[in-house]
Design a protein around this motif. Structure first.
Motif, PDB file in Angstrom:
ATOM      1  N   MET A   1     116.830  21.282 130.895  1.00  0.00           N
ATOM      2  CA  MET A   1     117.374  20.482 129.810  1.00  0.00           C
ATOM      3  C   MET A   1     117.411  19.018 130.247  1.00  0.00           C
ATOM      4  O   MET A   1     117.809  18.692 131.361  1.00  0.00           O
ATOM      5  CB  MET A   1     118.783  20.963 129.447  1.00  0.00           C
ATOM      6  CG  MET A   1     119.430  20.169 128.308  1.00  0.00           C
ATOM      7  SD  MET A   1     121.064  20.820 127.862  1.00  0.00           S
ATOM      8  CE  MET A   1     120.590  22.378 127.113  1.00  0.00           C
ATOM      9  N   GLY A   2     116.973  18.141 129.355  1.00  0.00           N
ATOM     10  CA  GLY A   2     116.951  16.728 129.667  1.00  0.00           C
ATOM     11  C   GLY A   2     117.575  15.927 128.549  1.00  0.00           C
ATOM     12  O   GLY A   2     118.253  16.461 127.674  1.00  0.00           O
ATOM     13  N   ALA A   3     117.348  14.618 128.581  1.00  0.00           N
ATOM     14  CA  ALA A   3     117.921  13.731 127.574  1.00  0.00           C
ATOM     15  C   ALA A   3     116.830  12.895 126.939  1.00  0.00           C
ATOM     16  O   ALA A   3     115.787  12.651 127.556  1.00  0.00           O
ATOM     17  CB  ALA A   3     118.981  12.825 128.196  1.00  0.00           C
ATOM     18  N   TYR A   4     117.070  12.478 125.694  1.00  0.00           N
ATOM     19  CA  TYR A   4     116.149  11.591 125.000  1.00  0.00           C
ATOM     20  C   TYR A   4     116.637  10.150 125.120  1.00  0.00           C
ATOM     21  O   TYR A   4     117.809   9.851 124.903  1.00  0.00           O
ATOM     22  CB  TYR A   4     116.058  11.949 123.518  1.00  0.00           C
ATOM     23  CG  TYR A   4     115.378  13.259 123.236  1.00  0.00           C
ATOM     24  CD1 TYR A   4     114.110  13.530 123.736  1.00  0.00           C
ATOM     25  CD2 TYR A   4     116.010  14.224 122.466  1.00  0.00           C
ATOM     26  CE1 TYR A   4     113.481  14.732 123.475  1.00  0.00           C
ATOM     27  CE2 TYR A   4     115.389  15.430 122.194  1.00  0.00           C
ATOM     28  CZ  TYR A   4     114.132  15.681 122.708  1.00  0.00           C
ATOM     29  OH  TYR A   4     113.519  16.874 122.448  1.00  0.00           O
ATOM     30  N   TYR A   5     115.717   9.277 125.475  1.00  0.00           N
ATOM     31  CA  TYR A   5     115.978   7.847 125.503  1.00  0.00           C
ATOM     32  C   TYR A   5     114.965   7.163 124.590  1.00  0.00           C
ATOM     33  O   TYR A   5     113.821   7.618 124.470  1.00  0.00           O
ATOM     34  CB  TYR A   5     115.845   7.270 126.912  1.00  0.00           C
ATOM     35  CG  TYR A   5     116.953   7.658 127.852  1.00  0.00           C
ATOM     36  CD1 TYR A   5     118.028   6.803 128.076  1.00  0.00           C
ATOM     37  CD2 TYR A   5     116.949   8.886 128.514  1.00  0.00           C
ATOM     38  CE1 TYR A   5     119.057   7.153 128.939  1.00  0.00           C
ATOM     39  CE2 TYR A   5     117.968   9.248 129.370  1.00  0.00           C
ATOM     40  CZ  TYR A   5     119.022   8.370 129.584  1.00  0.00           C
ATOM     41  OH  TYR A   5     120.040   8.726 130.430  1.00  0.00           O
ATOM     42  N   TRP A  20     120.134   5.696 125.627  1.00  0.00           N
ATOM     43  CA  TRP A  20     120.290   7.148 125.524  1.00  0.00           C
ATOM     44  C   TRP A  20     120.596   7.534 124.086  1.00  0.00           C
ATOM     45  O   TRP A  20     121.377   6.887 123.401  1.00  0.00           O
ATOM     46  CB  TRP A  20     121.424   7.614 126.430  1.00  0.00           C
ATOM     47  CG  TRP A  20     121.667   9.099 126.363  1.00  0.00           C
ATOM     48  CD1 TRP A  20     121.034  10.070 127.044  1.00  0.00           C
ATOM     49  CD2 TRP A  20     122.622   9.766 125.521  1.00  0.00           C
ATOM     50  NE1 TRP A  20     121.518  11.302 126.707  1.00  0.00           N
ATOM     51  CE2 TRP A  20     122.501  11.152 125.763  1.00  0.00           C
ATOM     52  CE3 TRP A  20     123.556   9.319 124.587  1.00  0.00           C
ATOM     53  CZ2 TRP A  20     123.284  12.101 125.123  1.00  0.00           C
ATOM     54  CZ3 TRP A  20     124.336  10.267 123.937  1.00  0.00           C
ATOM     55  CH2 TRP A  20     124.195  11.641 124.214  1.00  0.00           C
ATOM     56  N   ALA A  22     120.191  11.466 122.835  1.00  0.00           N
ATOM     57  CA  ALA A  22     120.686  12.835 122.668  1.00  0.00           C
ATOM     58  C   ALA A  22     120.173  13.714 123.792  1.00  0.00           C
ATOM     59  O   ALA A  22     119.238  13.350 124.517  1.00  0.00           O
ATOM     60  CB  ALA A  22     120.226  13.401 121.318  1.00  0.00           C
ATOM     61  N   TRP A  23     120.804  14.875 123.917  1.00  0.00           N
ATOM     62  CA  TRP A  23     120.335  15.870 124.873  1.00  0.00           C
ATOM     63  C   TRP A  23     119.248  16.731 124.245  1.00  0.00           C
ATOM     64  O   TRP A  23     119.237  16.955 123.035  1.00  0.00           O
ATOM     65  CB  TRP A  23     121.483  16.772 125.321  1.00  0.00           C
ATOM     66  CG  TRP A  23     122.458  16.090 126.222  1.00  0.00           C
ATOM     67  CD1 TRP A  23     123.699  15.647 125.887  1.00  0.00           C
ATOM     68  CD2 TRP A  23     122.264  15.764 127.592  1.00  0.00           C
ATOM     69  NE1 TRP A  23     124.296  15.049 126.965  1.00  0.00           N
ATOM     70  CE2 TRP A  23     123.442  15.113 128.032  1.00  0.00           C
ATOM     71  CE3 TRP A  23     121.225  15.952 128.500  1.00  0.00           C
ATOM     72  CZ2 TRP A  23     123.601  14.657 129.329  1.00  0.00           C
ATOM     73  CZ3 TRP A  23     121.376  15.499 129.794  1.00  0.00           C
ATOM     74  CH2 TRP A  23     122.551  14.862 130.205  1.00  0.00           C
ATOM     75  N   ASP A  24     118.352  17.234 125.081  1.00  0.00           N
ATOM     76  CA  ASP A  24     117.311  18.161 124.650  1.00  0.00           C
ATOM     77  C   ASP A  24     117.891  19.566 124.680  1.00  0.00           C
ATOM     78  O   ASP A  24     118.181  20.104 125.742  1.00  0.00           O
ATOM     79  CB  ASP A  24     116.103  18.053 125.597  1.00  0.00           C
ATOM     80  CG  ASP A  24     114.976  18.998 125.216  1.00  0.00           C
ATOM     81  OD1 ASP A  24     115.167  19.776 124.257  1.00  0.00           O
ATOM     82  OD2 ASP A  24     113.927  18.955 125.874  1.00  0.00           O
ATOM     83  N   GLY A  25     118.069  20.139 123.518  1.00  0.00           N
ATOM     84  CA  GLY A  25     118.652  21.471 123.437  1.00  0.00           C
ATOM     85  C   GLY A  25     117.619  22.569 123.300  1.00  0.00           C
ATOM     86  O   GLY A  25     117.900  23.613 122.730  1.00  0.00           O
ATOM     87  N   LYS A  58     121.318   9.166 117.939  1.00  0.00           N
ATOM     88  CA  LYS A  58     122.696   9.644 117.859  1.00  0.00           C
ATOM     89  C   LYS A  58     123.476   8.996 116.723  1.00  0.00           C
ATOM     90  O   LYS A  58     124.455   9.552 116.235  1.00  0.00           O
ATOM     91  CB  LYS A  58     123.414   9.410 119.185  1.00  0.00           C
ATOM     92  CG  LYS A  58     123.528   7.950 119.629  1.00  0.00           C
ATOM     93  CD  LYS A  58     124.312   7.861 120.942  1.00  0.00           C
ATOM     94  CE  LYS A  58     124.500   6.420 121.401  1.00  0.00           C
ATOM     95  NZ  LYS A  58     123.232   5.859 121.882  1.00  0.00           N
TER      96      LYS A  58
END
Length: 423
Positions: A1-5, A20, A22-25, A58
């Motif tokens: 799991m990572g994050a979107y920038y 930043w 959101a998180w990658d779900g 976000k």
């Protein structure tokens, strides 16, 4: 799991600071929308919830719509509209990010080639090579074009004046120029359409090839190499900016490259517009437009149609995609403007310096502002129009109105139902 920038890119290609989002779900994407945003597709096996398309931003709380299919894939996205091919059931869904409060698809249809630009969805029409456009807001067919394709297109992509069609990944493909009304042969395969060019992923050696055609002649050059092996999904690990920006791709070392197309972009224009309220029904008026490419600056002005006086002026810096103006019916000093008709004028200059400045006008009415002096009526109705009028009394006791024309004159007599009582 990572994050979107996200990282904004200026018109000259200079990148800004990452933010930043959101998180990658476990969703698929992100896919660039072309207006400065990105969306993901999440398949949900729970029929009660359903799959969904969602903005990764976000602060984009309305950037979301559901798809009544437990699996599928995002086919195409431009601006606020996205197309999803569901597989359970096998239906095609077209939805809008933040368009409808119930968050349901606007269109549900059989799976077929489809593309969207502005408010128009393009699909194969009746007959070989024919494509049609339907307006998503009105449901009416607005265009029917014979592209010259020797097949019913298996894939469609649209961008302003350009319509890319393909008879299949290894078959004939071309671009129909809606302005010049001619077909230009281009390669087929794993393609993305940009403004005056297509980019193809050569899966044999991992190269990205750009074919420009804006001048009516196709010319191809190599612009980069993708990572060998692994996943190299178009729209994800490589993409094009349909709104006039560069091509972007990720190499084997996970570095992001931005490559200018080298082609002249189309003139700055409006591809979607919306007026969401009017002063009188509500206490504010909102105007929104989706631009065809970034603007270096924009200046909205509201002018009284009756007097020609400027009622309010706004201004904005460089913007990608949407421009929105909200007006509460007050001037720059916070005083309510007189009732009447106003002309909204927007001027915007293209950020890439290609083409003339954009000018857009829109009329709107204020009916809950300040009362104009001696404003009794107008030509078309009994609503005030912000222009002073004259009330007269005839020798027979009939009260009449003489509407002002806004330039110091008066128009024909308009009789009222009132009469003066005789003494």
């Amino acid at each position: 799991m990572g994050a979107y920038y996200t990282r904004p890119i200026a018109a000259d290609g200079t990148p800004g600071a990452p933010t930043w989002q959101a998180w990658d779900g476990g969703n698929v994407g992100p896919y660039a929308t072309g207006d400065g945003r990105a969306v993901t597709f999440t398949a949900d096996s729970d029929p009660a919830g359903g799959s969904f398309v969602q903005s990764v931003f976000k602060n984009d709380v309305a950037g979301f719509f559901r798809v009544p299919s437990t699996s599928g894939a995002l086919l195409y996205v431009t601006g606020r509209y996205a197309i999803v091919n569901g597989s359970s059931p096998a239906k095609q869904y077209i939805g809008g990010l933040g368009v409808y409060s119930d968050l349901q698809p606007i269109v549900t249809r059989s799976v077929a080639a489809a593309s969207v630009w502005g408010t128009k969805v393009w699909t194969p029409g009746s007959g070989t090579g024919v494509v049609t456009a339907k307006d998503l807001k009105t449901g009416k067919v607005t265009d029917t074009i014979a592209t010259g394709a020797p097949c019913v297109p298996k894939e469609l992509q649209t961008m302003g004046r350009w319509i890319y069609w393909s008879c299949g990944p290894t078959s004939t493909a071309g671009v129909w120029d809606r302005t010049a009304k001619k077909n230009i042969a281009v390669p087929s395969g794993e393609i993305l359409l940009g403004d005056g060019y297509v980019v193809r992923h050569d899966t044999a050696d991992g190269a990205l090839l750009l074919t420009s055609f804006a001048d009516g002649t196709a010319a191809t050059r190599k612009i980069g190499d993708l990572a060998a092996g692994g996943s190299t999904r178009r729209g994800v690990t490589w993409t094009v900016d349909k709104f006039g920006g560069p091509v972007a791709y990720v190499d084997a070392d996970r570095r992001i490259h931005l490559v200018p197309s080298g082609t002249a972009t189309q003139a700055l224009g409006v591809i979607e517009s919306e007026v969401t309220s009017e002063i009188g029904r509500d206490w504010w008026w909102q105007w929104r437009r989706l631009l065809s490419k970034p603007a270096a600056s924009w200046k909205p002005t509201l002018t009284s149609k009756a007097t020609g006086a400027v009622a309010r002026t706004f201004s904005g810096a460089e913007v990608s995609g949407g421009v929105s103006v909200r007006w509460d019916g007050r001037d720059g000093k916070g005083v309510y403007v007189p009732n009447g008709t106003y002309t909204f004028t927007l001027t915007a200059s293209p950020a890439d310096g290609s083409g003339p400045a954009l000018t857009v006008t829109q009329s709107m009415r204020v009916s809950s502002g300040a009362v104009a002096r001696r404003d009794f009526t107008n030509y078309a109705s009994w609503m005030p129009d912000g222009i002073g009028d004259v009330m007269t009394l005839s020798s027979s006791g009939v009260v009449s109105y003489r509407p002002g024309n806004g330039t110091g004159g008066i128009a024909r007599t308009t009789s009222s139902s009132a009469s003066a009582a005789a003494n």
